[in-house]
Design an enzyme around this catalytic site. Structure first.
Site, mmCIF file in Angstrom:
data_model
loop_
_atom_site.group_PDB
_atom_site.id
_atom_site.type_symbol
_atom_site.label_atom_id
_atom_site.label_comp_id
_atom_site.label_asym_id
_atom_site.label_seq_id
_atom_site.Cartn_x
_atom_site.Cartn_y
_atom_site.Cartn_z
ATOM 1 N N PRO A 73 -5.584 20.253 -97.017
ATOM 2 C CA PRO A 73 -5.332 20.019 -98.430
ATOM 3 C C PRO A 73 -6.444 20.544 -99.321
ATOM 4 O O PRO A 73 -7.604 20.163 -99.172
ATOM 5 C CB PRO A 73 -5.207 18.501 -98.541
ATOM 6 C CG PRO A 73 -5.492 17.945 -97.213
ATOM 7 C CD PRO A 73 -5.791 19.022 -96.267
ATOM 8 N N GLU A 74 -6.074 21.436 -100.235
ATOM 9 C CA GLU A 74 -6.991 21.919 -101.264
ATOM 10 C C GLU A 74 -6.391 21.481 -102.603
ATOM 11 O O GLU A 74 -5.484 20.655 -102.624
ATOM 12 C CB GLU A 74 -7.149 23.443 -101.166
ATOM 13 C CG GLU A 74 -7.601 23.886 -99.784
ATOM 14 C CD GLU A 74 -7.726 25.400 -99.637
ATOM 15 O OE1 GLU A 74 -7.976 26.082 -100.638
ATOM 16 O OE2 GLU A 74 -7.554 25.898 -98.511
#
Length: 284
Positions: free
Chosen positions: A2-3
């Site tokens: 997750p960014e």
DNA sequence: AGGATAGCCTGCGGGC
DNA sequence: TGCCCGCAGGCTATCC
């Protein structure tokens, strides 16, 4: 992994189902994922939002905050493999390993509002508790650079000033810009036509402007597609993101460049696997 | 003091 | 089939 786009999408999915809900019960099965790097004293249920009514969510970079009306605020960081999803009332929670925290939610008139589930197999993520949103922004978030989604060229230039590293290393540094990880760093540099090993000091004002534009565009497009799912990431409703289908370089080493047809190269930059097109991306 | 490096952690895929 | 090794990577601590 997750960014920013994954967290921004998560924010959008979860905000409507969490806002206004009251936390009736908190089940913490792994206390060591709370407040890592801090005191490590047992955390009180109130600090984990027990009894609080949720006001809304806030995001900075890759971090998400659950803010209550009473003050207590929990900052969620998904790390590498973290997941945060809502399980609607009446629906059975599928059996999973590595579920570390579950919040039981209730509506205004006492009706069930389901559960919020935090799961993180690799445990690079965690939860951080604050007595208010202000405390979170003044402490933990004050160390972060400007949020990448609304980054303008001038802010980017200011943020990059003084560093002599490669542009890829700088983009990955959350103190410089908050929200970019390995996937989007490669995608952004491809879109901007900049070789990942280019020295920050050699990017002029024009390149910085173009780079800032690409940062916003790539992250916004990825957010609109629900982010990229490589392995673990799911959104607030447990669905994977589809932006991985649109990756131009990440995960495509040795395949032909979608723009010029030449073979994409892979190197290691800033201790990260880095894929780029040696023709389309110029070394400055 | 900026920048490089090690370590945290689990799951998976390749090789034997 | 099964085991072992290497790799994936965000972030912090530590060293140079």
């Amino acid at each position: 992994m997750p960014e920013l786009p994954e967290i921004a999408h998560l924010n959008r999915c979860l905000e409507p189902v969490l806002s206004g809900a009251v936390v009736r019960q908190v089940k913490l099965s792994r206390p060591d994922i709370v407040d890592r790097g801090r005191s490590q004293q047992p955390v009180s249920r109130r600090r984990l939002l027990m009894g609080e009514r949720i006001k809304g969510l806030a995001r900075h970079g890759k971090q998400l905050a659950i803010v209550s009306w009473g003050g207590p605020t929990v900052c969620v960081h998904l790390g590498m493999s973290g997941q945060l999803w809502h399980c609607p009332a009446g629906e059975r929670l599928r059996r999973h390993d590595h579920i570390h925290c579950v919040w039981h939610l209730e509506g205004t008139r006492g009706q069930g509002r389901g559960r919020l589930v935090f799961r993180d197999p690799r445990r690079f993520g965690g939860l951080w508790c604050f007595s208010s949103m202000d405390e979170l922004t003044a402490t933990r978030w004050s160390h972060l650079g400007p949020d990448a989604l609304s980054l303008d060229a001038r802010t980017l230039r200011r943020s990059l000033a003084g560093t002599r590293r490669s542009i890829k290393a700088a983009l990955l540094d959350q103190h410089v810009v908050a929200g970019i990880g390995n996937i989007y760093a490669d995608e952004i540099l491809f879109a901007a036509g900049i070789h990942p090993q280019s020295a920050v000091t050699r990017l002029g004002a024009d390149r910085c402007r173009r780079l800032a534009r690409c940062i916003r565009h790539i992250l916004a497009a990825a957010t609109a597609h629900g982010g990229s799912t490589i392995r673990d990431y799911v959104d607030g409703q447990g669905r994977p993101g589809s932006f991985s289908l649109r990756h131009r370089v990440y995960g495509r080493a040795t395949q032909p460049c979608t723009s010029c047809g030449n073979r994409l190269h892979q190197t290691t930059e800033a201790q990260r696997t880095t894929v780029f097109c040696p023709v389309c991306q110029h070394l400055f």
